[in-house]
Motif scaffolding. Structure first.
Motif, short mmCIF file in Angstrom:
data_model
loop_
_atom_site.label_atom_id
_atom_site.label_comp_id
_atom_site.label_asym_id
_atom_site.label_seq_id
_atom_site.Cartn_x
_atom_site.Cartn_y
_atom_site.Cartn_z
N CYS A 96 0.85 -1.18 0.00
CA CYS A 96 0.00 0.00 0.00
C CYS A 96 0.89 1.24 0.00
CB CYS A 96 -0.91 -0.02 1.23
SG CYS A 96 -1.90 1.48 1.38
N TYR A 103 3.38 6.47 5.15
CA TYR A 103 3.20 6.68 6.59
C TYR A 103 4.40 6.13 7.37
CZ TYR A 103 1.45 6.19 11.33
OH TYR A 103 1.32 6.25 12.69
N ARG A 104 4.81 4.91 7.04
CA ARG A 104 5.94 4.27 7.75
C ARG A 104 7.24 5.02 7.52
NH1 ARG A 104 4.52 -0.46 10.11
NH2 ARG A 104 2.62 -1.46 9.36
N GLU A 130 0.36 3.30 3.20
CA GLU A 130 1.01 2.78 4.39
C GLU A 130 2.53 2.95 4.31
OE1 GLU A 130 1.07 -1.13 7.29
OE2 GLU A 130 0.38 -1.38 5.23
N ALA A 138 -6.54 -2.33 7.26
CA ALA A 138 -5.77 -2.70 8.44
C ALA A 138 -6.45 -3.81 9.23
CB ALA A 138 -5.57 -1.47 9.33
N ILE A 170 -2.48 6.60 7.62
CA ILE A 170 -1.89 5.26 7.52
C ILE A 170 -2.44 4.55 6.29
CG2 ILE A 170 -1.55 3.05 8.65
CD1 ILE A 170 -2.04 4.44 11.32
N LYS A 171 -3.65 4.11 6.37
CA LYS A 171 -4.39 3.47 5.28
C LYS A 171 -5.80 3.25 5.81
CE LYS A 171 -2.92 -1.33 6.22
NZ LYS A 171 -2.26 -2.48 5.62
#
Length: 193
Positions: free
Chosen positions: A103, A109-110, A106, A123, A117-118
């Protein structure tokens, strides 16, 4: 069996079944299989749109064209808001790392590039959330053949669905709710061994 945890109906399969994603085996196929995008809320659409510039370069040209034409989400045949898809199946936010589908939201975000995030529906998978008109929320375990390696790995690890999904369940319902789920799960498992 259905259990009620603070006004959320929880299928007992979430407590009894075992599951642990095995990206090495499935290669993230859940991002590119299916006939609709991931369910999203209006708030999530706003979050996705705020992250769009950040992930745009990770999206395929065909995904970019779909987003240009219809936006990041659409209403599917069931009347649900879902992420836009390419070719009737691939999520527009699918990106690739080696032979794995990931994704883009995601990953950004990481990497600390975005705050979104997603979608929580992604999730929470293999849990699917159903909202009824009266406000009731139900959580069900969704069985999908593309996840058979995740079921196998979950059994090898002895990892139950609700334990595997602790972080997204806390994100969605809060720590207090999750703690209550764990207490109910412990009692349920003892009673049905």
């Amino acid at each position: 069996m259905i259990l009620e945890i603070s006004n959320v109906l929880v299928s007992s399969d979430i407590i009894t079944e075992q599951f642990c994603c095995d990206l090495d085996k499935c290669k993230g196929i859940c991002c590119v299989e299916g006939d609709a995008g991931a369910p999203v809320t209006m708030d999530e659409i706003a979050g996705i749109e705020s992250a769009l510039d950040t992930v745009w370069g990770d999206m395929s040209a065909s995904a970019q064209a779909v987003v240009d034409q219809q936006g990041v989400a659409y209403t599917d045949r069931d009347g649900d808001l879902v992420t836009s898809i390419v070719g009737g199946k691939d999520c527009v936010f699918t990106c690739y790392e080696g032979d794995c589908c990931l994704c883009a939201l995601e990953r950004a975000y990481r990497q600390g590039k975005t705050q979104f995030i997603k979608p929580i529906s992604c999730a929470l998978y293999p849990i699917r959330e159903k909202r009824f008109k009266d406000g009731t929320v139900a959580l069900n375990y969704n069985r999908w053949d593309v996840c058979e390696d995740a079921v196998k790995k979950g059994k090898e690890l002895g990892l139950r669905v609700y334990r595997f999904l602790e972080s997204p369940l806390v994100r969605r319902f809060g720590q207090e709710w999750y703690d209550e789920l764990c207490a109910v799960a412990d009692e349920y498992i003892k009673a049905y061994k």
